[in-house]
Scaffold this motif. Structure first.
Motif, PDB file in Angstrom:
ATOM      1  N   ARG A  37       0.759  -1.230  -0.010  1.00 26.94           N
ATOM      2  CA  ARG A  37       0.062  -0.034  -0.029  1.00 26.94           C
ATOM      3  C   ARG A  37       0.860   1.114  -0.045  1.00 26.94           C
ATOM      4  N   SER A  38       2.285   1.241  -0.317  1.00 24.86           N
ATOM      5  CA  SER A  38       2.977   2.208  -0.251  1.00 24.86           C
ATOM      6  C   SER A  38       4.078   2.437  -1.138  1.00 24.86           C
ATOM      7  N   LEU A  39       4.432   3.727  -1.768  1.00 29.74           N
ATOM      8  CA  LEU A  39       5.613   3.782  -2.630  1.00 29.74           C
ATOM      9  C   LEU A  39       6.503   4.986  -2.060  1.00 29.74           C
TER      10      LEU A  39
ATOM     11  N   VAL B 196       9.168  17.619  -6.401  1.00 32.25           N
ATOM     12  CA  VAL B 196       8.411  16.511  -6.697  1.00 32.25           C
ATOM     13  C   VAL B 196       7.483  16.464  -5.992  1.00 32.25           C
ATOM     14  N   GLU B 197       7.364  17.053  -4.526  1.00 37.53           N
ATOM     15  CA  GLU B 197       6.204  16.960  -3.790  1.00 37.53           C
ATOM     16  C   GLU B 197       5.080  17.999  -4.539  1.00 37.53           C
ATOM     17  N   LYS B 198       5.414  18.846  -4.984  1.00 42.51           N
ATOM     18  CA  LYS B 198       4.515  19.683  -5.542  1.00 42.51           C
ATOM     19  C   LYS B 198       3.778  18.969  -6.829  1.00 42.51           C
ATOM     20  N   ALA B 199       4.527  18.377  -7.605  1.00 41.79           N
ATOM     21  CA  ALA B 199       4.279  17.808  -8.788  1.00 41.79           C
ATOM     22  C   ALA B 199       3.113  16.538  -8.170  1.00 41.79           C
ATOM     23  N   ILE B 200       3.487  15.754  -7.140  1.00 38.19           N
ATOM     24  CA  ILE B 200       2.393  14.926  -6.737  1.00 38.19           C
ATOM     25  C   ILE B 200       1.241  15.352  -6.422  1.00 38.19           C
ATOM     26  N   LEU B 201       1.455  16.497  -5.487  1.00 36.61           N
ATOM     27  CA  LEU B 201      -0.052  17.150  -5.076  1.00 36.61           C
ATOM     28  C   LEU B 201      -0.646  17.692  -6.518  1.00 36.61           C
ATOM     29  N   ALA B 202      -0.121  18.229  -7.412  1.00 38.09           N
ATOM     30  CA  ALA B 202      -0.769  18.920  -8.785  1.00 38.09           C
ATOM     31  C   ALA B 202      -1.300  17.744  -9.561  1.00 38.09           C
ATOM     32  N   SER B 203      -1.009  16.497  -9.208  1.00 36.24           N
ATOM     33  CA  SER B 203      -1.377  15.377 -10.160  1.00 36.24           C
ATOM     34  C   SER B 203      -2.818  14.977  -9.660  1.00 36.24           C
TER      35      SER B 203
ATOM     36  N   LEU C 207      -3.675  12.021  -8.683  1.00 35.57           N
ATOM     37  CA  LEU C 207      -3.608  10.867  -7.863  1.00 35.57           C
ATOM     38  C   LEU C 207      -4.534  11.128  -6.647  1.00 35.57           C
ATOM     39  N   GLY C 208      -4.596  12.287  -6.187  1.00 34.41           N
ATOM     40  CA  GLY C 208      -5.388  12.392  -4.861  1.00 34.41           C
ATOM     41  C   GLY C 208      -4.665  11.968  -3.701  1.00 34.41           C
ATOM     42  N   ILE C 209      -3.374  11.845  -3.809  1.00 35.28           N
ATOM     43  CA  ILE C 209      -2.775  11.425  -2.574  1.00 35.28           C
ATOM     44  C   ILE C 209      -1.938  12.458  -2.058  1.00 35.28           C
ATOM     45  N   THR C 210      -1.764  12.549  -0.679  1.00 37.44           N
ATOM     46  CA  THR C 210      -0.805  13.521  -0.074  1.00 37.44           C
ATOM     47  C   THR C 210       0.590  12.861   0.085  1.00 37.44           C
ATOM     48  N   PRO C 211       1.462  13.632  -0.353  1.00 34.61           N
ATOM     49  CA  PRO C 211       2.883  12.559  -0.086  1.00 34.61           C
ATOM     50  C   PRO C 211       3.189  13.124   1.388  1.00 34.61           C
ATOM     51  N   ASN C 212       4.052  12.124   2.173  1.00 32.77           N
ATOM     52  CA  ASN C 212       4.615  12.351   3.530  1.00 32.77           C
ATOM     53  C   ASN C 212       6.251  12.461   3.022  1.00 32.77           C
ATOM     54  N   THR C 213       6.786  13.641   3.479  1.00 35.50           N
ATOM     55  CA  THR C 213       8.334  13.648   3.601  1.00 35.50           C
ATOM     56  C   THR C 213       9.038  13.656   4.634  1.00 35.50           C
ATOM     57  N   ALA C 214      10.091  12.809   4.486  1.00 36.32           N
ATOM     58  CA  ALA C 214      10.822  12.638   5.766  1.00 36.32           C
ATOM     59  C   ALA C 214      12.422  12.721   5.421  1.00 36.32           C
ATOM     60  N   GLY C 215      13.033  13.847   5.568  1.00 33.79           N
ATOM     61  CA  GLY C 215      14.126  14.292   4.897  1.00 33.79           C
ATOM     62  C   GLY C 215      14.192  14.221   3.221  1.00 33.79           C
ATOM     63  N   THR C 216      14.883  13.236   2.802  1.00 37.27           N
ATOM     64  CA  THR C 216      15.068  13.126   1.092  1.00 37.27           C
ATOM     65  C   THR C 216      14.092  12.143   0.568  1.00 37.27           C
ATOM     66  N   VAL C 217      13.232  11.599   1.545  1.00 34.86           N
ATOM     67  CA  VAL C 217      12.425  10.279   1.054  1.00 34.86           C
ATOM     68  C   VAL C 217      10.890  10.861   1.155  1.00 34.86           C
ATOM     69  N   ILE C 218      10.097  10.782  -0.284  1.00 38.12           N
ATOM     70  CA  ILE C 218       8.840  10.934  -0.187  1.00 38.12           C
ATOM     71  C   ILE C 218       8.106   9.766  -0.064  1.00 38.12           C
ATOM     72  N   ARG C 219       7.165   9.597   0.910  1.00 34.85           N
ATOM     73  CA  ARG C 219       6.383   8.272   1.100  1.00 34.85           C
ATOM     74  C   ARG C 219       5.000   8.690   0.471  1.00 34.85           C
ATOM     75  N   LEU C 220       4.419   7.827  -0.240  1.00 37.94           N
ATOM     76  CA  LEU C 220       2.957   8.015  -0.926  1.00 37.94           C
ATOM     77  C   LEU C 220       2.140   6.714  -0.238  1.00 37.94           C
ATOM     78  N   ASN C 221       1.215   6.961   0.660  1.00 40.09           N
ATOM     79  CA  ASN C 221       0.601   5.774   1.345  1.00 40.09           C
ATOM     80  C   ASN C 221      -0.740   5.817   0.539  1.00 40.09           C
ATOM     81  N   LEU C 222      -1.136   4.560  -0.276  1.00 39.68           N
ATOM     82  CA  LEU C 222      -2.481   4.530  -0.687  1.00 39.68           C
ATOM     83  C   LEU C 222      -3.377   4.011   0.155  1.00 39.68           C
ATOM     84  N   PRO C 223      -4.537   4.672   0.238  1.00 44.08           N
ATOM     85  CA  PRO C 223      -5.676   4.129   1.098  1.00 44.08           C
ATOM     86  C   PRO C 223      -6.424   3.042   0.433  1.00 44.08           C
ATOM     87  N   ALA C 224      -7.098   2.386   1.320  1.00 38.41           N
ATOM     88  CA  ALA C 224      -7.663   1.223   0.630  1.00 38.41           C
ATOM     89  C   ALA C 224      -8.914   1.702  -0.087  1.00 38.41           C
ATOM     90  N   LEU C 225      -9.113   1.059  -1.048  1.00 36.32           N
ATOM     91  CA  LEU C 225     -10.321   1.548  -2.245  1.00 36.32           C
ATOM     92  C   LEU C 225     -11.881   1.092  -1.419  1.00 36.32           C
TER      93      LEU C 225
END
Length: 185
Positions: A63-65, A78-85, A87-105
């Protein structure tokens, strides 16, 4: 001449089905896939680049990228591009790593996605029918120029119709397979 028209129509129809298959990869099915972010473009020093060319994208679990930009200063863009896409997913940033948690459908969202898949299938069928129309037009031009007989033209149109029916059957199979994949919980 007729064989060339037939082969061209067959190739173009196969490409339409393949393009539809490729588009369906972007439809989320509940499992994380790097294909979800393939279409995202990131502003990289003034030009739009695919996300895969400015960062590494990996599936960390079902469930995550995780997205790791090659350069530290690219985290913001990269965060801005994900938010503008879309996808409808809010990225979580920890330092230089961005996590995308996909909610259950939800059931409702799954049904919406099947409608999207069906609409894409109809678009692919329209493209296939347009290819058929073009091929039939070429056959009629040959007949008008008296390069082929009426029997040859009728046979060619029948062959083109068979190709069309086969391509539409392939699209229907792809739609059905994606629908089953979406509705599986």
């Amino acid at each position: 001449m007729l064989n060339e028209i037939n082969k061209d129509a067959q190739t173009r129809m196969a490409k339409s089905v393949e393009a539809f298959r490729h588009d369906l990869v972007k439809v989320r099915t509940g499992r994380a896939s790097t294909a979800l972010v393939d279409s995202i473009k990131v502003n990289y020093y003034g030009s739009d680049m695919p996300l895969s060319q400015v960062a590494s994208v990996a599936v960390s679990d079902a469930r995550s990228l995780t997205i790791t930009p090659w350069e530290k200063q690219m985290v913001g863009p990269v965060e801005k591009a994900i938010l503008a896409s879309d996808l409808g997913i809010t990225p979580n940033t920890a330092g230089t790593v961005i996590r995308l948690n996909l909610p259950a459908l939800t059931e409702e969202r799954r049904r919406e996605l099947t409608k999207v898949v069906h609409a894409g299938g109809e678009d692919a069928k329209v493209a296939i029918r347009n290819i058929r129309r073009d091929a039939n037009h070429q056959v009629k031009e040959l007949l008008k120029d008296k390069q082929i007989t009426e029997d040859e033209a009728a046979r060619a149109e029948l062959d083109i119709q068979k190709l069309t029916d086969e391509a539409i059957k392939n699209v229907d199979e792809v739609v059905k397979a994606k629908e089953v994949e979406l509705m599986a919980v």
